[in-house]
Design a protein around this motif. Sequence first.
Motif, PDB file in Angstrom:
ATOM      1  N   TYR A   1     -44.366 -32.602 -67.587  1.00 46.62           N
ATOM      2  CA  TYR A   1     -45.771 -32.937 -67.826  1.00 46.62           C
ATOM      3  C   TYR A   1     -46.145 -32.605 -69.278  1.00 46.62           C
TER       4      TYR A   1
ATOM      5  N   ARG B   1     -47.297 -35.139 -72.354  1.00 48.03           N
ATOM      6  CA  ARG B   1     -48.544 -34.940 -73.098  1.00 48.03           C
ATOM      7  C   ARG B   1     -48.279 -34.820 -74.598  1.00 48.03           C
TER       8      ARG B   1
ATOM      9  N   LEU C   1     -51.561 -36.560 -61.727  1.00 46.60           N
ATOM     10  CA  LEU C   1     -51.298 -35.727 -62.900  1.00 46.60           C
ATOM     11  C   LEU C   1     -50.297 -36.396 -63.841  1.00 46.60           C
TER      12      LEU C   1
ATOM     13  N   ARG D   1     -52.384 -38.720 -65.884  1.00 47.89           N
ATOM     14  CA  ARG D   1     -53.272 -38.009 -66.805  1.00 47.89           C
ATOM     15  C   ARG D   1     -52.533 -37.388 -67.984  1.00 47.89           C
ATOM     16  N   THR D   2     -51.254 -37.082 -67.812  1.00 50.69           N
ATOM     17  CA  THR D   2     -50.507 -36.435 -68.890  1.00 50.69           C
ATOM     18  C   THR D   2     -49.729 -37.421 -69.747  1.00 50.69           C
TER      19      THR D   2
ATOM     20  N   HIS E   1     -62.171 -37.787 -63.643  1.00 58.97           N
ATOM     21  CA  HIS E   1     -61.978 -36.347 -63.754  1.00 58.97           C
ATOM     22  C   HIS E   1     -62.972 -35.791 -64.755  1.00 58.97           C
TER      23      HIS E   1
ATOM     24  N   ASP F   1     -58.134 -35.960 -70.837  1.00 55.72           N
ATOM     25  CA  ASP F   1     -56.682 -36.048 -70.690  1.00 55.72           C
ATOM     26  C   ASP F   1     -56.161 -37.047 -71.713  1.00 55.72           C
TER      27      ASP F   1
END
Length: 170
Positions: A86, A90, A115, A118-119, A145, A149
């Motif tokens: 993750y 990112r 997730l 989002r990453t 959310h 992100d």
Amino acid sequence: MKFVDPQHDPWHPAEGEDGPLPQPAAAAHRLLTLAQWHAVRDVWPHDVPVGVRLDNDADVEALEADLPRLALVALQFPRWTDGRAYTQARLLRARLRYRGEVRATGEVLVDMLPLLHRTGFDAVLLRADQSLDSAQRALRFFAGHYQGDVVETRPLFRRDAATPAHRPRA
């Protein structure tokens, strides 16, 4: 989010009977280990699409100079409880501004999809026992959310009221 069908995936590792080839020949849609890429990057043609398979303990910033040449970076989840990939995703998206495909591989479960998105992941190769229907539902479960992100960097209180809370990646 793109769901990769392993039966129709154009990306293939450069492996022989004894494992990864030390210096694979250039061919479109080769998915190389980091060691393989380092061995051939100086001679790899710039017009031949190549991807790198990165272990989750590797430093993604070591790829910074090579990112414009890479069409795919595949990040590994050796166990679904190990979340280092993750952070790698990112970093690729937010810090290094990588725009190619970032793919999650290994122990990728449906529960991880929000997730992952989002990453910075935009493609996943789900574990064989995971349902594609459940995966697609998981991505629609949350309308938005509060936190920022890589998809929407501003937290909810900083967004324009007319802006949708969740924008899917193009």
